[in-house]
Design a protein around this motif. Structure first.
Motif, PDB file in Angstrom:
ATOM      1  N   LEU A 101       0.809  -1.220   0.000  1.00 36.26           N
ATOM      2  CA  LEU A 101       0.000   0.000   0.000  1.00 36.26           C
ATOM      3  C   LEU A 101       0.840   1.268   0.000  1.00 36.26           C
ATOM      4  N   GLY A 102       1.867   1.316   0.834  1.00 36.72           N
ATOM      5  CA  GLY A 102       2.689   2.508   0.952  1.00 36.72           C
ATOM      6  C   GLY A 102       3.397   2.520   2.287  1.00 36.72           C
ATOM      7  N   ILE A 103       4.412   3.388   2.433  1.00 35.65           N
ATOM      8  CA  ILE A 103       5.169   3.372   3.682  1.00 35.65           C
ATOM      9  C   ILE A 103       4.602   4.327   4.719  1.00 35.65           C
ATOM     10  N   ASN A 104       3.736   5.240   4.300  1.00 29.02           N
ATOM     11  CA  ASN A 104       3.012   6.094   5.247  1.00 29.02           C
ATOM     12  C   ASN A 104       1.872   6.766   4.499  1.00 29.02           C
ATOM     13  N   SER A 105       1.156   7.636   5.176  1.00 24.42           N
ATOM     14  CA  SER A 105      -0.064   8.197   4.595  1.00 24.42           C
ATOM     15  C   SER A 105       0.193   9.179   3.457  1.00 24.42           C
ATOM     16  N   SER A 106       1.415   9.645   3.311  1.00 24.11           N
ATOM     17  CA  SER A 106       1.719  10.576   2.224  1.00 24.11           C
ATOM     18  C   SER A 106       2.601   9.957   1.159  1.00 24.11           C
ATOM     19  N   PHE A 107       3.027   8.716   1.369  1.00 22.81           N
ATOM     20  CA  PHE A 107       3.907   8.046   0.421  1.00 22.81           C
ATOM     21  C   PHE A 107       3.256   6.730   0.013  1.00 22.81           C
ATOM     22  N   LEU A 108       2.396   6.788  -0.999  1.00 22.79           N
ATOM     23  CA  LEU A 108       1.586   5.657  -1.420  1.00 22.79           C
ATOM     24  C   LEU A 108       2.226   4.957  -2.614  1.00 22.79           C
ATOM     25  N   GLN A 109       1.982   3.653  -2.707  1.00 27.01           N
ATOM     26  CA  GLN A 109       2.494   2.892  -3.834  1.00 27.01           C
ATOM     27  C   GLN A 109       1.633   3.189  -5.068  1.00 27.01           C
ATOM     28  N   LEU A 173      -3.844   3.664   9.690  1.00 31.70           N
ATOM     29  CA  LEU A 173      -5.239   4.005   9.383  1.00 31.70           C
ATOM     30  C   LEU A 173      -5.318   5.253   8.513  1.00 31.70           C
ATOM     31  N   ASN A 174      -4.402   6.201   8.732  1.00 31.31           N
ATOM     32  CA  ASN A 174      -4.353   7.385   7.873  1.00 31.31           C
ATOM     33  C   ASN A 174      -3.994   7.003   6.444  1.00 31.31           C
ATOM     34  N   LEU A 175      -3.084   6.038   6.312  1.00 28.59           N
ATOM     35  CA  LEU A 175      -2.723   5.531   4.988  1.00 28.59           C
ATOM     36  C   LEU A 175      -3.949   4.966   4.276  1.00 28.59           C
ATOM     37  N   LEU A 176      -4.723   4.142   4.971  1.00 24.61           N
ATOM     38  CA  LEU A 176      -5.918   3.552   4.365  1.00 24.61           C
ATOM     39  C   LEU A 176      -6.914   4.634   3.954  1.00 24.61           C
ATOM     40  N   GLY A 177      -7.067   5.630   4.801  1.00 29.29           N
ATOM     41  CA  GLY A 177      -7.995   6.709   4.487  1.00 29.29           C
ATOM     42  C   GLY A 177      -7.593   7.481   3.254  1.00 29.29           C
ATOM     43  N   ASN A 178      -6.314   7.733   3.087  1.00 29.55           N
ATOM     44  CA  ASN A 178      -5.855   8.483   1.917  1.00 29.55           C
ATOM     45  C   ASN A 178      -5.995   7.670   0.638  1.00 29.55           C
ATOM     46  N   ILE A 179      -5.763   6.360   0.734  1.00 28.88           N
ATOM     47  CA  ILE A 179      -5.995   5.495  -0.431  1.00 28.88           C
ATOM     48  C   ILE A 179      -7.469   5.533  -0.830  1.00 28.88           C
ATOM     49  N   THR A 591       6.756   9.615  -9.199  1.00 32.54           N
ATOM     50  CA  THR A 591       7.977  10.052  -8.540  1.00 32.54           C
ATOM     51  C   THR A 591       7.637  10.866  -7.307  1.00 32.54           C
ATOM     52  N   ALA A 592       8.614  10.979  -6.419  1.00 33.53           N
ATOM     53  CA  ALA A 592       8.456  11.773  -5.205  1.00 33.53           C
ATOM     54  C   ALA A 592       9.800  12.373  -4.849  1.00 33.53           C
ATOM     55  N   LEU A 593       9.813  13.424  -4.053  1.00 38.49           N
ATOM     56  CA  LEU A 593      11.045  14.064  -3.639  1.00 38.49           C
ATOM     57  C   LEU A 593      11.346  13.753  -2.189  1.00 38.49           C
ATOM     58  N   THR A 594      12.642  13.512  -1.895  1.00 36.64           N
ATOM     59  CA  THR A 594      13.033  13.334  -0.509  1.00 36.64           C
ATOM     60  C   THR A 594      12.981  14.674   0.200  1.00 36.64           C
TER      61      THR A 594
END
Length: 653
Positions: A101-109, A173-179, A591-594
């Motif tokens: 799914l992703g490593i956190n709520s703002s970094f989704l696969q 849970l925040n990750l799931l909500g953002n997805i 893509t994403a920025l560090t």
């Protein structure tokens, strides 16, 4: 004094080399083994190259038959309850959601979002269960070292399956909500049930707060396969349905007293796996006693297991010998036969009946079966059979790198900078089911028992908006000569129906095809594919191919051919076609920025922790084995090392 560049290498080269050797020498998966013969393959199961031999063409196979369809829903006896296009969803093992799914709520696969968008555009929404064995030991904590949202804890949980204990934060849970906000996923979650003397209701408290308001929460499972608790060493050997009945009541009472859990009628139970029959639980008075708390009745079922290969328990199974048992219509019928009484009970009490976890075989599935086009056809037929028998949904399980049956698998972390995802054969089944039912939520299905019940050529009719909307016709036979292609000639109304002729002037047809039931990657849906290992970003590739078949209205007939092997989805009306076919599918940036001083563009999956890897050994493993699980401290340090290597390499480049 050493030059700056030389000084850099003096300081950093030993660290980088040591990290590289530690990481890359111990991972039993790499490009060098990708083309190894199946018998010699030692890499991760998700990429096993084993190809089985398809069964021979059955003797006496009928290749032509007729289908008479009623012209109105009211004239059809045996139609199912109303079904949604989201009927086939996914059950994702809790321990791998940071990979999938992703490593956190703002970094989704991103590939995962694209895969879910494919279903959402056809079905209107997607249903996913997060849970499995690892939900039972999961504990919500305030934070974790390194800011990660979850980690596997070292130590023996006492489970025969060596399931690791999970620690996770509210960020999950925040990750799931953002997805959900992006691709309309609705979730089943699980309340830990390993210790009812010390209940951990955090997932329900935070889950309700984050997901209920927007309508993203379906329910909470209470107990994952409780009929296996005794066998797994999680309960005394005397543990019975009456014991489960009592412990379920403990959860109900605790929720009633918890003001942070406002929704109290969405529990999912009993989720038995076949060691107990559902009736053994119903006979305790379970449904009547807990009716106001139950949102769903549920079971879990795998038709076979590969546990001998995984754990050394049970009986060895030869995949080649077992393969034919998946390649006929009886496969799905036999699985659900024990549950028909329960689906009827569920209708009587007004509860949806779910197959909450299933796939080709437990303990990871079988090489050459679970990842083949044969499994695609099996899951399609099995899913439609469940729908026609009044299940309300089914979840195909997703594990880690060391299982054969995944609908989709992200690449191992050490390859994520240059490899994309691998889309399993079984994912195509969910696309076809989504289109077969469409987005109306009112489709009803019936098994047509075509060709006098021939088990190799099943067919289903889907009715919607008062009349026939779609047909699904299947062919399990592998025959490249074309001699075993089947031709189904159908009529709508007319004949002995007492209705006016209703066959349209033409129909649209989409084909699900592969050269053989043994094929792994050369699979197409309406001419499009996700490619082979490591080739997909979650979007269908290739030119969409939709066949238009002219019908003979003078004879009130229409003929559709189905290749051997393959399946055809026939759209009987333009409205049915429009309801199932997206004009466009939303996709997402890759893509994403560090957030460091040296901002480098990095593929999001580079930062993901590995699927089932251990921080101490960095071995690929199954999601259910503690011995291969992530150590909390080591997983953080290992991931940081990988990020440092990636970023430094980019800077030097």
């Amino acid at each position: 004094m050493l030059p700056a560049v030389t000084l850099f290498w003096v300081l950093w080269l030993p660290i980088l080399v040591r990290a590289s050797v530690t990481v890359y020498s111990q991972i039993p998966l790499g490009d060098s083994t990708a083309t190894a013969a199946g018998a010699n393959y030692t890499g991760a199961a998700a990429y096993d190259p084993t190809v089985l031999q398809p069964p021979p063409v059955p003797s006496g196979l009928p290749t032509q038959f007729s289908i008479q369809l009623q012209g109105s829903t009211s004239a059809v006896s045996g139609l199912s309850i109303q079904q949604r296009g989201s009927f086939l969803g996914y059950s994702i093992e809790f321990s791998v959601i940071d990979q999938v799914l992703g490593i956190n709520s703002s970094f989704l696969q991103v590939p995962f979002l694209n895969l879910m968008a494919n279903i959402r555009e056809r079905a209107g929404e997607v249903h996913i269960r997060v849970g499995g064995n690892t939900q039972e030991t999961a504990t919500l904590v305030e934070n974790l070292p390194g800011g990660v949202m979850m980690a596997k804890e070292t130590g023996d949980t006492g489970d025969v399956t060596q399931t690791p204990a999970l620690l996770y934060t509210a960020e999950v849970l925040n990750l799931l909500g953002n997805i959900s906000a992006l691709v309309d996923v609705k979730w089943f979650l699980g309340i830990p049930f390993n210790d009812t003397n010390n209940l951990r209701l955090g997932i329900a408290e935070v889950g309700e707060a984050v997901l209920s308001g927007p309508g993203y929460l379906l329910g909470f499972q209470v107990g994952n396969e409780p009929d296996l608790y005794a066998a797994h060493g999680n309960r005394p050997s005397t543990y019975s349905p009456y014991d489960y009945f009592g412990e379920f009541g403990v959860v109900v009472e605790a929720i009633a007293k918890d003001t942070s859990i406002p929704v109290r009628d969405n529990l999912v139970a009993p989720s038995v796996s076949g060691t107990w029959s559902p009736e053994m639980v119903w006979n305790t008075g379970f449904i009547s006693s807990y009716s106001s708390s139950l949102g769903y009745l549920a079971v879990e079922h795998y038709p076979s297991d590969n546990c001998y290969a995984e754990y050394g328990t049970g009986t060895p199974v030869d995949p080649q010998t077992a393969f034919p048992s998946y390649l006929n219509h009886n496969a799905g019928i036999d699985i659900i036969a024990p549950y028909l009484n329960s689906t009827a009970i569920a209708q009587q009490v007004g509860k949806p009946f779910m197959m909450l976890e299933t796939n080709t075989a437990s303990c990871g599935g079988f090489p050459g079966i679970s990842d083949s086009f044969g499994a695609t056809l099996w899951a399609l037929d099995y899913g439609l059979q469940m729908a026609s028998s009044n299940f309300s949904g089914a979840m195909l399980h997703v594990g880690g790198q060391d299982v054969y049956y995944n609908p989709f698998t992200p690449p191992p972390t050490n390859q994520s900078s240059y490899h994309q995802w691998t889309i399993g054969a079984i994912y195509y089944s969910t696309l076809v089911v989504a289109e077969a039912f469409g987005s109306s939520g009112t489709a009803q299905i019936i098994d047509l028992n075509v060709s006098s019940g021939n088990i190799y050529t099943p067919g289903y009719a889907i009715y919607d908006n008062g009349g026939p909307a779609r047909l699904v016709l299947m062919n399990y036979v592998t025959d490249p000569s074309g001699a075993s292609d089947i031709t189904a000639t159908f009529s709508i109304g007319g004949g002995d129906t007492g209705q006016a002729n209703g066959t349209p002037a033409q129909v649209q047809v989409k084909y699900l095809q592969a050269p053989s039931v043994s094929e792994k990657y050369n699979i197409t849906w309406a001419g499009q594919t996700f490619g082979a290992n490591f080739e997909s970003d979650g979007r269908l590739q290739g030119t969409l191919s939709i066949n238009t078949v002219s019908c003979d209205q003078s004879t009130n007939t229409c003929s559709v051919t189905v290749p051997a092997p393959g399946a055809a989805l026939v759209f009987l009306t333009s409205a049915a076609f429009s309801a199932s076919n997206p004009s466009s599918t939303e996709t997402f940036p890759t893509t994403a920025l560090t957030k460091t001083d040296n901002t480098a563009t990095i593929n999001p999956s580079v930062l993901a922790t590995s699927n089932g890897m251990s921080g101490s050994t960095w071995q690929l493993g199954s999601t259910s084995q503690e011995s291969r699980g992530l150590k909390m401290r080591d997983s953080v340090s290992a991931r940081v090392a990988m990020v440092v290597v990636s970023v430094v390499s980019m800077i030097l480049w």
